[in-house]
Motif scaffolding. Structure first.
Motif, PDB file in Angstrom:
ATOM      1  N   LEU A   1       1.754   6.380  -7.070  1.00 58.21           N
ATOM      2  CA  LEU A   1       0.612   7.007  -7.734  1.00 58.21           C
ATOM      3  C   LEU A   1       0.409   8.473  -7.353  1.00 58.21           C
ATOM      4  O   LEU A   1      -0.479   9.137  -7.882  1.00 58.21           O
ATOM      5  N   GLY A   2       1.222   8.972  -6.428  1.00 60.14           N
ATOM      6  CA  GLY A   2       1.153  10.387  -6.069  1.00 60.14           C
ATOM      7  C   GLY A   2      -0.121  10.780  -5.339  1.00 60.14           C
ATOM      8  O   GLY A   2      -0.588  11.905  -5.471  1.00 60.14           O
ATOM      9  N   VAL A   3      -0.658   9.876  -4.542  1.00 63.33           N
ATOM     10  CA  VAL A   3      -1.862  10.181  -3.771  1.00 63.33           C
ATOM     11  C   VAL A   3      -1.464  10.970  -2.532  1.00 63.33           C
ATOM     12  O   VAL A   3      -0.475  10.656  -1.873  1.00 63.33           O
ATOM     13  N   THR A   4      -2.244  12.006  -2.229  1.00 63.11           N
ATOM     14  CA  THR A   4      -1.929  12.861  -1.090  1.00 63.11           C
ATOM     15  C   THR A   4      -2.813  12.522   0.113  1.00 63.11           C
ATOM     16  O   THR A   4      -3.858  11.889  -0.026  1.00 63.11           O
ATOM     17  N   GLU A   5      -2.380  13.014   1.259  1.00 62.19           N
ATOM     18  CA  GLU A   5      -3.168  12.853   2.476  1.00 62.19           C
ATOM     19  C   GLU A   5      -4.539  13.513   2.303  1.00 62.19           C
ATOM     20  O   GLU A   5      -5.560  12.967   2.726  1.00 62.19           O
ATOM     21  N   GLN A   6      -4.568  14.656   1.644  1.00 59.64           N
ATOM     22  CA  GLN A   6      -5.832  15.367   1.422  1.00 59.64           C
ATOM     23  C   GLN A   6      -6.789  14.534   0.563  1.00 59.64           C
ATOM     24  O   GLN A   6      -7.988  14.498   0.828  1.00 59.64           O
ATOM     25  N   ASP A   7      -6.261  13.846  -0.453  1.00 54.73           N
ATOM     26  CA  ASP A   7      -7.095  12.975  -1.284  1.00 54.73           C
ATOM     27  C   ASP A   7      -7.809  11.931  -0.420  1.00 54.73           C
ATOM     28  O   ASP A   7      -9.003  11.682  -0.581  1.00 54.73           O
ATOM     29  N   ILE A   8      -7.065  11.354   0.490  1.00 55.36           N
ATOM     30  CA  ILE A   8      -7.620  10.298   1.352  1.00 55.36           C
ATOM     31  C   ILE A   8      -8.622  10.881   2.335  1.00 55.36           C
ATOM     32  O   ILE A   8      -9.713  10.342   2.516  1.00 55.36           O
ATOM     33  N   TRP A   9      -8.282  11.986   2.971  1.00 60.52           N
ATOM     34  CA  TRP A   9      -9.196  12.577   3.947  1.00 60.52           C
ATOM     35  C   TRP A   9     -10.492  13.040   3.285  1.00 60.52           C
ATOM     36  O   TRP A   9     -11.564  12.924   3.869  1.00 60.52           O
TER      37      TRP A   9
ATOM     38  N   PRO B   1     -17.593   8.636  -3.804  1.00 57.04           N
ATOM     39  CA  PRO B   1     -16.897   7.603  -4.591  1.00 57.04           C
ATOM     40  C   PRO B   1     -16.959   7.830  -6.105  1.00 57.04           C
ATOM     41  O   PRO B   1     -15.989   7.569  -6.806  1.00 57.04           O
ATOM     42  N   ALA B   2     -18.056   8.362  -6.593  1.00 58.08           N
ATOM     43  CA  ALA B   2     -18.186   8.604  -8.042  1.00 58.08           C
ATOM     44  C   ALA B   2     -17.248   9.709  -8.528  1.00 58.08           C
ATOM     45  O   ALA B   2     -16.943   9.779  -9.719  1.00 58.08           O
ATOM     46  N   ASP B   3     -16.762  10.545  -7.596  1.00 58.54           N
ATOM     47  CA  ASP B   3     -15.915  11.680  -7.968  1.00 58.54           C
ATOM     48  C   ASP B   3     -14.448  11.499  -7.575  1.00 58.54           C
ATOM     49  O   ASP B   3     -13.667  12.442  -7.660  1.00 58.54           O
ATOM     50  N   VAL B   4     -14.083  10.311  -7.153  1.00 60.36           N
ATOM     51  CA  VAL B   4     -12.714  10.056  -6.702  1.00 60.36           C
ATOM     52  C   VAL B   4     -11.748  10.183  -7.880  1.00 60.36           C
ATOM     53  O   VAL B   4     -12.038   9.736  -8.989  1.00 60.36           O
ATOM     54  N   LYS B   5     -10.605  10.798  -7.610  1.00 65.56           N
ATOM     55  CA  LYS B   5      -9.571  10.952  -8.635  1.00 65.56           C
ATOM     56  C   LYS B   5      -9.078   9.574  -9.099  1.00 65.56           C
ATOM     57  O   LYS B   5      -9.034   8.615  -8.322  1.00 65.56           O
ATOM     58  N   GLU B   6      -8.667   9.528 -10.337  1.00 68.11           N
ATOM     59  CA  GLU B   6      -8.210   8.268 -10.936  1.00 68.11           C
ATOM     60  C   GLU B   6      -7.023   7.676 -10.180  1.00 68.11           C
ATOM     61  O   GLU B   6      -6.966   6.468  -9.970  1.00 68.11           O
ATOM     62  N   ASN B   7      -6.064   8.506  -9.755  1.00 67.23           N
ATOM     63  CA  ASN B   7      -4.898   7.956  -9.061  1.00 67.23           C
ATOM     64  C   ASN B   7      -5.286   7.318  -7.727  1.00 67.23           C
ATOM     65  O   ASN B   7      -4.676   6.339  -7.299  1.00 67.23           O
ATOM     66  N   VAL B   8      -6.331   7.821  -7.085  1.00 67.18           N
ATOM     67  CA  VAL B   8      -6.805   7.219  -5.833  1.00 67.18           C
ATOM     68  C   VAL B   8      -7.463   5.862  -6.137  1.00 67.18           C
ATOM     69  O   VAL B   8      -7.231   4.883  -5.432  1.00 67.18           O
TER      70      VAL B   8
ATOM     71  N   ALA C   1       0.827  -1.207   0.000  1.00 70.14           N
ATOM     72  CA  ALA C   1       0.000   0.000   0.000  1.00 70.14           C
ATOM     73  C   ALA C   1       0.858   1.254   0.000  1.00 70.14           C
ATOM     74  O   ALA C   1       0.606   2.193  -0.761  1.00 70.14           O
ATOM     75  N   ARG C   2       1.890   1.290   0.819  1.00 72.80           N
ATOM     76  CA  ARG C   2       2.778   2.456   0.869  1.00 72.80           C
ATOM     77  C   ARG C   2       3.430   2.707  -0.487  1.00 72.80           C
ATOM     78  O   ARG C   2       3.498   3.838  -0.954  1.00 72.80           O
ATOM     79  N   LYS C   3       3.891   1.631  -1.112  1.00 68.47           N
ATOM     80  CA  LYS C   3       4.534   1.770  -2.426  1.00 68.47           C
ATOM     81  C   LYS C   3       3.531   2.271  -3.462  1.00 68.47           C
ATOM     82  O   LYS C   3       3.840   3.168  -4.253  1.00 68.47           O
ATOM     83  N   CYS C   4       2.328   1.729  -3.450  1.00 68.80           N
ATOM     84  CA  CYS C   4       1.305   2.158  -4.405  1.00 68.80           C
ATOM     85  C   CYS C   4       0.950   3.631  -4.210  1.00 68.80           C
ATOM     86  O   CYS C   4       0.836   4.383  -5.178  1.00 68.80           O
ATOM     87  N   VAL C   5       0.774   4.035  -2.966  1.00 73.06           N
ATOM     88  CA  VAL C   5       0.432   5.432  -2.657  1.00 73.06           C
ATOM     89  C   VAL C   5       1.534   6.358  -3.159  1.00 73.06           C
ATOM     90  O   VAL C   5       1.265   7.370  -3.816  1.00 73.06           O
TER      91      VAL C   5
END
Length: 133
Positions: free
Chosen positions: A37-45, A54-61, A30-34
């Motif tokens: 893929l350049g996912v940020t803490e803000q994306d997750i929060w 869920p329908a609006d989640v960014k592709e990298n997430v 999971a850490r490597k994937c995150v």
């Protein structure tokens, strides 16, 4: 450190029924994937808080789900779930019937691409988890 922890916790919740294999270090994957893929803490929060639906989640997430499932050997690169491998992995697991039910219900979910499919599968498992038990 907080970002990695938050992302790992969210991903762990999303993928728990499919990637909890004894020979796979899901946290490391999971850490490597995150990171990759350049996912940020803000994306997750934003996803966890409901600010982003869920329908609006960014592709990298969405691609985190695919990345973890592919790295764990439970999905191929095209987004096809490897149900036989999952069933074999969990053949003697005490909750195998719930896992098999999750595969039956959520394993047929498809999306617009492989990342969308993986995200939709783990969302299905998360949403319907209690009904599989």
């Amino acid at each position: 450190m907080r970002t990695t922890l938050a992302l790992t916790l969210l991903l762990g919740c999303l993928t728990a029924n499919f990637v909890r294999a004894t020979d796979v270090n899901t946290s490391e994957i999971a850490r490597k994937c995150v990171t990759d893929l350049g996912v940020t803490e803000q994306d997750i929060w934003d996803l966890r808080s409901g600010k982003v639906k869920p329908a609006d989640v960014k592709e990298n997430v969405k691609c985190i789900a695919k990345c973890v499932m592919v790295a764990s050997g439970y999905m191929d690169e095209s987004g096809s779930l490897l149900t036989d491998k999952i069933k074999k992995q969990y053949a003697n697991h005490p909750h195998r019937h719930a896992i098999y039910k999750a595969l039956e219900v959520c394993g047929v979910v498809k999306g617009a691409n492989a990342c969308d499919t993986a995200f939709n599968i783990v969302s299905c498992v998360q949403t319907n988890g209690r009904s599989f038990q």
